[in-house]
Design a protein around this motif. Sequence first.
Motif, mmCIF file in Angstrom:
data_model
loop_
_atom_site.group_PDB
_atom_site.id
_atom_site.type_symbol
_atom_site.label_atom_id
_atom_site.label_comp_id
_atom_site.label_asym_id
_atom_site.label_seq_id
_atom_site.Cartn_x
_atom_site.Cartn_y
_atom_site.Cartn_z
ATOM 1 N N ALA A 66 41.603 22.272 32.497
ATOM 2 C CA ALA A 66 41.623 21.971 31.069
ATOM 3 C C ALA A 66 41.297 20.512 30.800
ATOM 4 C CB ALA A 66 42.987 22.320 30.476
ATOM 5 N N ALA A 67 41.483 19.647 31.793
ATOM 6 C CA ALA A 67 41.173 18.226 31.620
ATOM 7 C C ALA A 67 39.734 17.895 31.978
ATOM 8 C CB ALA A 67 42.121 17.384 32.479
ATOM 9 N N ASP A 68 38.986 18.871 32.462
ATOM 10 C CA ASP A 68 37.578 18.635 32.816
ATOM 11 C C ASP A 68 36.783 18.329 31.549
ATOM 12 O OD1 ASP A 68 34.749 19.122 33.467
ATOM 13 O OD2 ASP A 68 35.526 19.867 35.372
ATOM 14 N N PRO A 69 35.978 17.271 31.550
ATOM 15 C CA PRO A 69 35.198 16.950 30.336
ATOM 16 C C PRO A 69 34.249 18.063 29.907
ATOM 17 C CG PRO A 69 35.183 15.123 31.902
ATOM 18 C CD PRO A 69 35.802 16.276 32.618
ATOM 19 N N ARG A 70 33.888 18.929 30.867
ATOM 20 C CA ARG A 70 32.958 20.016 30.526
ATOM 21 C C ARG A 70 33.664 21.235 29.948
ATOM 22 N NH1 ARG A 70 30.508 20.239 36.414
ATOM 23 N NH2 ARG A 70 32.739 19.863 36.752
ATOM 24 N N MET A 71 34.993 21.189 29.908
ATOM 25 C CA MET A 71 35.751 22.290 29.293
ATOM 26 C C MET A 71 35.856 22.036 27.796
ATOM 27 S SD MET A 71 37.664 25.103 29.921
ATOM 28 C CE MET A 71 38.703 25.141 31.380
ATOM 29 N N ARG A 72 35.282 22.947 27.044
ATOM 30 C CA ARG A 72 35.280 22.766 25.586
ATOM 31 C C ARG A 72 35.796 24.040 24.931
ATOM 32 N NH1 ARG A 72 31.733 23.841 21.461
ATOM 33 N NH2 ARG A 72 30.172 24.662 22.917
ATOM 34 N N PRO A 73 36.972 23.958 24.263
ATOM 35 C CA PRO A 73 37.500 25.158 23.591
ATOM 36 C C PRO A 73 36.645 25.527 22.381
ATOM 37 C CG PRO A 73 38.846 23.231 23.085
ATOM 38 C CD PRO A 73 37.821 22.785 24.090
ATOM 39 N N PRO A 74 36.740 26.818 21.937
ATOM 40 C CA PRO A 74 37.703 27.829 22.368
ATOM 41 C C PRO A 74 37.364 28.434 23.722
ATOM 42 C CG PRO A 74 36.233 28.732 20.708
ATOM 43 C CD PRO A 74 35.906 27.279 20.803
ATOM 44 N N VAL A 75 38.400 28.612 24.534
ATOM 45 C CA VAL A 75 38.303 29.245 25.838
ATOM 46 C C VAL A 75 39.460 30.225 25.955
ATOM 47 C CG1 VAL A 75 37.112 27.321 26.951
ATOM 48 C CG2 VAL A 75 39.611 27.361 26.877
ATOM 49 N N ALA A 76 39.446 30.981 27.035
ATOM 50 C CA ALA A 76 40.533 31.946 27.235
ATOM 51 C C ALA A 76 40.769 32.121 28.715
ATOM 52 C CB ALA A 76 40.190 33.292 26.595
ATOM 53 N N LEU A 77 42.029 32.338 29.067
ATOM 54 C CA LEU A 77 42.353 32.793 30.409
ATOM 55 C C LEU A 77 42.065 34.285 30.486
ATOM 56 C CD1 LEU A 77 45.731 31.064 31.348
ATOM 57 C CD2 LEU A 77 43.572 30.861 32.575
ATOM 58 N N LEU A 78 41.302 34.681 31.466
ATOM 59 C CA LEU A 78 40.981 36.090 31.675
ATOM 60 C C LEU A 78 41.659 36.551 32.956
ATOM 61 C CD1 LEU A 78 39.459 38.796 31.484
ATOM 62 C CD2 LEU A 78 37.492 37.652 32.529
ATOM 63 N N ALA A 79 42.497 37.563 32.820
ATOM 64 C CA ALA A 79 43.138 38.175 33.986
ATOM 65 C C ALA A 79 42.668 39.620 34.083
ATOM 66 C CB ALA A 79 44.657 38.125 33.858
ATOM 67 N N HIS A 80 42.261 40.014 35.285
ATOM 68 C CA HIS A 80 41.852 41.414 35.456
ATOM 69 C C HIS A 80 42.328 41.912 36.811
ATOM 70 C CE1 HIS A 80 38.624 40.640 38.422
ATOM 71 N NE2 HIS A 80 38.398 39.537 37.735
ATOM 72 N N ALA A 81 42.561 43.207 36.884
ATOM 73 C CA ALA A 81 42.991 43.811 38.134
ATOM 74 C C ALA A 81 41.831 43.802 39.123
ATOM 75 C CB ALA A 81 43.474 45.240 37.892
ATOM 76 N N LYS A 292 53.126 46.595 39.914
ATOM 77 C CA LYS A 292 52.390 45.369 40.186
ATOM 78 C C LYS A 292 51.004 45.710 40.720
ATOM 79 C CE LYS A 292 53.022 40.932 42.580
ATOM 80 N NZ LYS A 292 53.927 40.165 43.494
ATOM 81 N N VAL A 293 50.019 44.933 40.310
ATOM 82 C CA VAL A 293 48.649 45.084 40.818
ATOM 83 C C VAL A 293 48.125 43.707 41.224
ATOM 84 C CG1 VAL A 293 48.126 47.105 39.421
ATOM 85 C CG2 VAL A 293 47.641 44.835 38.512
ATOM 86 N N ARG A 294 47.129 43.711 42.110
ATOM 87 C CA ARG A 294 46.482 42.447 42.476
ATOM 88 C C ARG A 294 45.582 41.990 41.331
ATOM 89 N NH1 ARG A 294 42.930 41.971 46.757
ATOM 90 N NH2 ARG A 294 42.248 44.123 46.442
ATOM 91 N N THR A 295 45.652 40.713 40.999
ATOM 92 C CA THR A 295 44.900 40.206 39.862
ATOM 93 C C THR A 295 44.100 38.967 40.240
ATOM 94 O OG1 THR A 295 46.776 38.842 39.145
ATOM 95 C CG2 THR A 295 46.586 41.056 38.194
ATOM 96 N N ASP A 296 43.053 38.732 39.476
ATOM 97 C CA ASP A 296 42.275 37.500 39.522
ATOM 98 C C ASP A 296 42.276 36.887 38.130
ATOM 99 O OD1 ASP A 296 41.594 37.302 42.146
ATOM 100 O OD2 ASP A 296 39.656 38.320 41.946
ATOM 101 N N LEU A 297 42.331 35.556 38.086
ATOM 102 C CA LEU A 297 42.313 34.863 36.801
ATOM 103 C C LEU A 297 41.231 33.797 36.800
ATOM 104 C CD1 LEU A 297 45.392 35.973 36.815
ATOM 105 C CD2 LEU A 297 45.762 34.193 35.107
ATOM 106 N N THR A 298 40.693 33.527 35.640
ATOM 107 C CA THR A 298 39.717 32.456 35.474
ATOM 108 C C THR A 298 39.677 32.058 34.007
ATOM 109 O OG1 THR A 298 37.445 31.752 35.911
ATOM 110 C CG2 THR A 298 37.756 33.979 35.045
ATOM 111 N N TRP A 299 39.011 30.949 33.745
ATOM 112 C CA TRP A 299 38.722 30.548 32.368
ATOM 113 C C TRP A 299 37.377 31.132 31.970
ATOM 114 C CZ3 TRP A 299 42.286 28.419 29.397
ATOM 115 C CH2 TRP A 299 43.274 27.621 29.934
ATOM 116 N N VAL A 300 37.280 31.607 30.745
ATOM 117 C CA VAL A 300 36.006 32.095 30.212
ATOM 118 C C VAL A 300 35.805 31.521 28.813
ATOM 119 C CG1 VAL A 300 36.061 34.236 31.537
ATOM 120 C CG2 VAL A 300 37.062 34.184 29.249
ATOM 121 N N PRO A 301 34.567 31.356 28.392
ATOM 122 C CA PRO A 301 34.323 30.892 27.014
ATOM 123 C C PRO A 301 34.820 31.920 26.007
ATOM 124 C CG PRO A 301 32.352 30.660 28.370
ATOM 125 C CD PRO A 301 33.319 31.493 29.151
ATOM 126 N N TRP A 302 35.283 31.430 24.884
ATOM 127 C CA TRP A 302 35.752 32.291 23.799
ATOM 128 C C TRP A 302 35.020 31.885 22.529
ATOM 129 C CZ3 TRP A 302 38.156 36.525 24.936
ATOM 130 C CH2 TRP A 302 38.817 37.271 23.944
#
Length: 819
Positions: A66-81, A292-302
């Motif tokens: 979130a502190a990266d200068p290239r991160m520009r909101p709106p963004v979202a955390l994406l979690a998927h199984a 419980k399921v195995r998940t991956d998370l990342t930031w995605v543009p919103w």
Amino acid sequence: MSGAAVAGAMTPGRTATGPAAGPWLLGVRHHGPGSARGVLAALRAARPAAVLIEGPPEGDALLPLAADPRMRPPVALLAHAVDDPGRASFWPMAAFSPEWVAIRWALDHDVPVRFIDLPAAHSLALKEPAPEEPGEGPERAEHAQEEEVTPVVDPIRVLAETAGYDDPERWWEDVVEHRSPTGERDDGGMPPEGAAPEGAAPEGAAPEGAPGDALAPFVALSEAMSALREAYGDGGQPRDAVREAYMRIQLRTARKEFGDDVAVVCGAWHVPALAARTTLAADRALLKGLPKVRTDLTWVPWTHRRLARQSGYGAGIDSPGWYGHLFEAADRPIERWMTKVAGLLRGEDRSVSTAHVIEAVRLAETLAALRGRPLAGLGETTDAVRAVMCEGSDVPLTLVRDRLIVGESLGEVPDTAPAVPLQRDLTRSQRTLRLKPEASERELDLDLRKETDAARSRLLHRLRLLDVGWGDPVAGRGSTGTFRESWRLSWEPELHIRVAEAGVWGTTVLTAATAKAASQAAAATALAEVTALAEHCLLAELPDALPVVMKALADRAALDADVGHLADALPALARSLRYGDVRSTDTAALTEVAAGLAERICVGLPPACTGLDPDGAETLRGRVEAVHGAIGLLDTGAEPGTGLRERWDAVLHKLAARDTVAGIIRGRATRLLLDEGRLPEDEAARLMGLALSPGTPPADAAAWIEGFVGGTSGGGMLLVHDERLLGLVDAWLTGVPADRFTGVLPLLRRTFSAYEPGVRRTLGELVRRGPVPEGARRDDAAPATGGFGPGLDRARADAVEPVLRLLLGRSPEPAEAAV
């Protein structure tokens, strides 16, 4: 706490002094600029040792991004199984979201920051919620904000009604968005980083009585939510108890590590539950046995549009663009907003002057004073824009709502954010081809003779094959199969889920599309499915998948004896051959299969056209037309009498002459032959005369007429130019008995209503003047009608030909050839 106390606690201007010691529970409304400013003021005043935020704990490792200068909101955390990417949730954040402000403050001050909500591993594994609950799929991206979507009670609405407001949004603006953290009127946006809120100690100093007045709005909101939860219970959200138990456990853990000097940013609805006295054992009991399921998370543009309530987002707001403006405006938010509106309208060629802006600001402020509001809100500014800049019209106001009030902002995420390999390959391709994902819808015209445009076309077609619907083909300047393609592009955040799902097929767009095409070819059971897949493979240029698809196509074609299925499959194959020619693809195997299908259609079609009901006849008529067009593309120019075209002409002659064939098919076959010059005009008139003879039932005759002159094939112009055919139709129509005329009228009306108004007018004038006497010419009886001459004027036609050749880029015809 009574309703009056609730209203008093949340009345604009009231202040309260909270306890100096933590933990500080900062209850917020998600995506609220007023809440964001309040959180920032409280953090600056309290300077906690740790910040806890409502969100999935698996996202802790992603917080530094979130502190990266290239991160520009709106963004979202994406979690998927991991094993089922379609099971996914989003946690969107805009620049004016309190959570985002808290994250950035913590990172900027080297303060530990953590997510404390129920892990995504559990929330994704839990049973899908009922329709009235917030969804977890891309259609209802959940941000765990049930305080705004609770089916039993809407806290904001209850508080607004208690305070005497009939509009919850207007009440929230008055109480929070238009107020500074100290309770004073706020004419500006977010406090500057170096400034402390009024009544608070400056940054770097030990705040006396911290958090003091900065915490007052949160104390009042907590009291109001406590009263509501006492009256309504948990609000009808069965998952809330589990989530709140987990958050209490995380808060206990943080207090053991950092002491009470902890700030918690969460939905206001959850504050009373976090402050409740419960035992650790009781909270753990609520969490026992969670799936419980195995998940991956990342930031995605919103996008701002996906933050809007009308998008289906459970915790959405009505005006993300307006809220973003309130948060970003350094001062004079109304004046700056009106300037934005004026710039937008000027860009659309509307006359909006500086005087309009000044008058709109004055009107908005006057409306706010008359309505007893602390500051002009969205309602006042919108009314002022409509009256002053839009001259009372809602048409340009719709543009303002779409572009500014909701907005089209699309966030950005740095390349260092985790992503599936397929997403990384897609991102590289987008940059190489200069195809930037954009939230707004735009048209893209491609010239396939240019390498870059051809590569763009291949990428878009491959993504369509992978069900990543970034672009949709549309009718443009060029028709399908030519050197031009037109696309309508619009990138939606949910497409990141589609990319994750498609990642099971391969690590690059090319390999994934190839693998999926081969799999679909093996699983397809209908011939039309395989032919459509072959077309997609050629469009997407998948040379490794095409042999697999062609083998499946040959197998299905050999086993399918249904003429209707064969007729449905042939047009797609013909288009595929045309695409292959445009894209320089080897289509020899496809040509062989298509020729075999055409031969089988020529053999089986005449028997299939007999004994049909009206609906079946109409369906088969469409297939006859489609096959006719396909054979025109497939004809290889063989010697006269041996080519596919000649065999198809023989089929059409059979269909036109057989009385057992449905009238609409006989009429269409006659028309197709006439248009191709394979049927003399006299023979066409004879077939029409037979079809309209007194012995033919009126319904059958009307069906023949619809097949011959109906649709968009220019039948009206044919009747205008050939008055013999018009006379036959007129004579038949006037001879239909009155008791049968009502039965054929709907069919005739459908046929002739498709003609252009000018054509219908000309036909009416010709019929009114009556038939031409035998042996006479129209110019002997009456002047030509509607601009049509009595016959072909070859001299005038020859004079136009050089101009047509010039327009078509053809060389001039030699003089001796012209003679």
